[in-house]
Design a protein around this motif. Sequence first.
Motif, PDB file in Angstrom:
ATOM      1  N   PHE A  28      61.654  39.963  24.444  1.00  0.00           N
ATOM      2  CA  PHE A  28      62.663  38.915  24.669  1.00  0.00           C
ATOM      3  C   PHE A  28      62.930  38.126  23.389  1.00  0.00           C
ATOM      4  N   MET A  29      61.882  37.803  22.641  1.00  0.00           N
ATOM      5  CA  MET A  29      62.060  37.029  21.425  1.00  0.00           C
ATOM      6  C   MET A  29      62.798  37.831  20.358  1.00  0.00           C
ATOM      7  N   LEU A  30      62.527  39.142  20.291  1.00  0.00           N
ATOM      8  CA  LEU A  30      63.243  39.970  19.323  1.00  0.00           C
ATOM      9  C   LEU A  30      64.731  40.023  19.651  1.00  0.00           C
ATOM     10  N   VAL A  31      65.040  40.170  20.947  1.00  0.00           N
ATOM     11  CA  VAL A  31      66.453  40.195  21.349  1.00  0.00           C
ATOM     12  C   VAL A  31      67.105  38.851  21.071  1.00  0.00           C
ATOM     13  N   ALA A  32      66.394  37.762  21.356  1.00  0.00           N
ATOM     14  CA  ALA A  32      66.950  36.436  21.105  1.00  0.00           C
ATOM     15  C   ALA A  32      67.186  36.219  19.617  1.00  0.00           C
ATOM     16  N   THR A  33      66.255  36.673  18.781  1.00  0.00           N
ATOM     17  CA  THR A  33      66.420  36.530  17.329  1.00  0.00           C
ATOM     18  C   THR A  33      67.624  37.314  16.827  1.00  0.00           C
ATOM     19  N   PHE A  34      67.787  38.517  17.383  1.00  0.00           N
ATOM     20  CA  PHE A  34      68.931  39.334  16.970  1.00  0.00           C
ATOM     21  C   PHE A  34      70.257  38.653  17.293  1.00  0.00           C
ATOM     22  N   PHE A  35      70.361  38.102  18.494  1.00  0.00           N
ATOM     23  CA  PHE A  35      71.602  37.453  18.887  1.00  0.00           C
ATOM     24  C   PHE A  35      71.834  36.166  18.092  1.00  0.00           C
ATOM     25  N   MET A  36      70.758  35.457  17.802  1.00  0.00           N
ATOM     26  CA  MET A  36      70.933  34.229  17.029  1.00  0.00           C
ATOM     27  C   MET A  36      71.398  34.538  15.619  1.00  0.00           C
ATOM     28  N   GLN A  37      70.850  35.573  15.009  1.00  0.00           N
ATOM     29  CA  GLN A  37      71.273  35.939  13.656  1.00  0.00           C
ATOM     30  C   GLN A  37      72.691  36.487  13.650  1.00  0.00           C
ATOM     31  N   SER A  38      73.083  37.206  14.706  1.00  0.00           N
ATOM     32  CA  SER A  38      74.440  37.747  14.756  1.00  0.00           C
ATOM     33  C   SER A  38      75.478  36.669  14.992  1.00  0.00           C
ATOM     34  N   ASN A  39      75.083  35.582  15.633  1.00  0.00           N
ATOM     35  CA  ASN A  39      76.022  34.493  15.915  1.00  0.00           C
ATOM     36  C   ASN A  39      75.957  33.379  14.890  1.00  0.00           C
ATOM     37  N   SER A  40      75.082  33.522  13.892  1.00  0.00           N
ATOM     38  CA  SER A  40      74.933  32.442  12.921  1.00  0.00           C
ATOM     39  C   SER A  40      76.189  32.254  12.073  1.00  0.00           C
ATOM     40  N   SER A  41      76.972  33.335  11.882  1.00  0.00           N
ATOM     41  CA  SER A  41      78.182  33.219  11.054  1.00  0.00           C
ATOM     42  C   SER A  41      79.248  32.353  11.707  1.00  0.00           C
ATOM     43  N   SER A  42      79.223  32.274  13.061  1.00  0.00           N
ATOM     44  CA  SER A  42      80.238  31.492  13.764  1.00  0.00           C
ATOM     45  C   SER A  42      79.799  30.060  14.028  1.00  0.00           C
ATOM     46  N   GLN A  43      78.595  29.688  13.628  1.00  0.00           N
ATOM     47  CA  GLN A  43      78.096  28.337  13.858  1.00  0.00           C
ATOM     48  C   GLN A  43      78.346  27.472  12.622  1.00  0.00           C
ATOM     49  N   SER A  44      78.450  26.199  12.902  1.00  0.00           N
ATOM     50  CA  SER A  44      78.621  25.248  11.802  1.00  0.00           C
ATOM     51  C   SER A  44      77.287  24.975  11.125  1.00  0.00           C
ATOM     52  N   LYS A  45      77.350  24.322   9.979  1.00  0.00           N
ATOM     53  CA  LYS A  45      76.131  24.026   9.232  1.00  0.00           C
ATOM     54  C   LYS A  45      75.223  23.094   9.999  1.00  0.00           C
ATOM     55  N   GLU A  46      75.794  22.118  10.718  1.00  0.00           N
ATOM     56  CA  GLU A  46      74.984  21.189  11.499  1.00  0.00           C
ATOM     57  C   GLU A  46      74.284  21.910  12.651  1.00  0.00           C
ATOM     58  N   GLN A  47      74.978  22.829  13.310  1.00  0.00           N
ATOM     59  CA  GLN A  47      74.371  23.570  14.411  1.00  0.00           C
ATOM     60  C   GLN A  47      73.234  24.465  13.921  1.00  0.00           C
ATOM     61  N   LYS A  48      73.447  25.080  12.749  1.00  0.00           N
ATOM     62  CA  LYS A  48      72.394  25.919  12.192  1.00  0.00           C
ATOM     63  C   LYS A  48      71.145  25.099  11.878  1.00  0.00           C
ATOM     64  N   GLU A  49      71.370  23.918  11.278  1.00  0.00           N
ATOM     65  CA  GLU A  49      70.241  23.077  10.924  1.00  0.00           C
ATOM     66  C   GLU A  49      69.519  22.589  12.158  1.00  0.00           C
ATOM     67  N   GLU A  50      70.266  22.232  13.188  1.00  0.00           N
ATOM     68  CA  GLU A  50      69.648  21.769  14.437  1.00  0.00           C
ATOM     69  C   GLU A  50      68.832  22.891  15.093  1.00  0.00           C
ATOM     70  N   MET A  51      69.375  24.095  15.137  1.00  0.00           N
ATOM     71  CA  MET A  51      68.652  25.232  15.733  1.00  0.00           C
ATOM     72  C   MET A  51      67.406  25.583  14.926  1.00  0.00           C
ATOM     73  N   ARG A  52      67.516  25.541  13.599  1.00  0.00           N
ATOM     74  CA  ARG A  52      66.368  25.833  12.751  1.00  0.00           C
ATOM     75  C   ARG A  52      65.259  24.816  12.973  1.00  0.00           C
ATOM     76  N   GLN A  53      65.639  23.548  13.173  1.00  0.00           N
ATOM     77  CA  GLN A  53      64.652  22.501  13.413  1.00  0.00           C
ATOM     78  C   GLN A  53      63.956  22.722  14.754  1.00  0.00           C
ATOM     79  N   GLN A  54      64.719  23.088  15.775  1.00  0.00           N
ATOM     80  CA  GLN A  54      64.116  23.344  17.089  1.00  0.00           C
ATOM     81  C   GLN A  54      63.165  24.530  17.036  1.00  0.00           C
ATOM     82  N   MET A  55      63.551  25.575  16.352  1.00  0.00           N
ATOM     83  CA  MET A  55      62.680  26.743  16.238  1.00  0.00           C
ATOM     84  C   MET A  55      61.440  26.438  15.430  1.00  0.00           C
ATOM     85  N   LYS A  56      61.583  25.562  14.443  1.00  0.00           N
ATOM     86  CA  LYS A  56      60.428  25.176  13.646  1.00  0.00           C
ATOM     87  C   LYS A  56      59.439  24.391  14.479  1.00  0.00           C
ATOM     88  N   GLU A  57      59.949  23.525  15.358  1.00  0.00           N
ATOM     89  CA  GLU A  57      59.062  22.761  16.234  1.00  0.00           C
ATOM     90  C   GLU A  57      58.324  23.674  17.208  1.00  0.00           C
TER      91      GLU A  57
END
Length: 213
Positions: A153-182
């Motif tokens: 499940f985590m591998l699939v989630a990582t794949f989708f997050m990386q594939s959708n990263s191009s359509s996200q804004s810089k603030e959304q990317k930073e927020e998601m990275r912070q949540q994953m880091k926590e």
Amino acid sequence: LPLACRSATARMRGCSLLAVLALAAAGARAAVDVSGAVRLGVGASTPTALRLDGGWKETWTRADGSFTFFNVPEGVYLLEASHPQHVFPTTKIRISADGSVKALSYAFPGAERQIVAYPLRLSPVAQPNYFVQKPQPSLISMLSNPQVLIMGFMLVATFFMQSNSSSQSKEQKEEMRQQMKEMGFAGNPGDLQGMMSKLMGGGAAAADSDDEG
């Protein structure tokens, strides 16, 4: 004693003796020798042990596979054959008052019974299984493992997050990275172990050990 009394006494003794002889003769006719043979195939050399009624009478096969139980009285008996390399069906034997022998065999209790001709001919039906075979790993058993499911499940989630990263804004990317880091996952495949430990409760134990240090 008068002659008539003596004659009556002699006749009574004679009748008693005849009755005893008749009973002995009847008993002798009822006790018969039960014979048969065990067929193991060409080259079999190990003898087979045979038991009547769990060991009431025991015998072994001869070199040619034949066997005999001597002086078996009238009645019903269970014949069991034991061999280290073969499994035999159980045979039920009935000896009648006239000395005739009839037999039925069945592979296990409740199985269909088959008539066995006399003299008995016993043949193995299976080979004993002394060891339980270790189950071999399979794809189904691996997919049913909870840890494998979480990792997938985590591998699939990582794949989708990386594939959708191009359509996200810089603030959304930073927020998601912070949540994953926590959560202990920085988006790299090597961090899956840390996130799985956190999900399985290992993260709290690691944090406690760090505080104690």
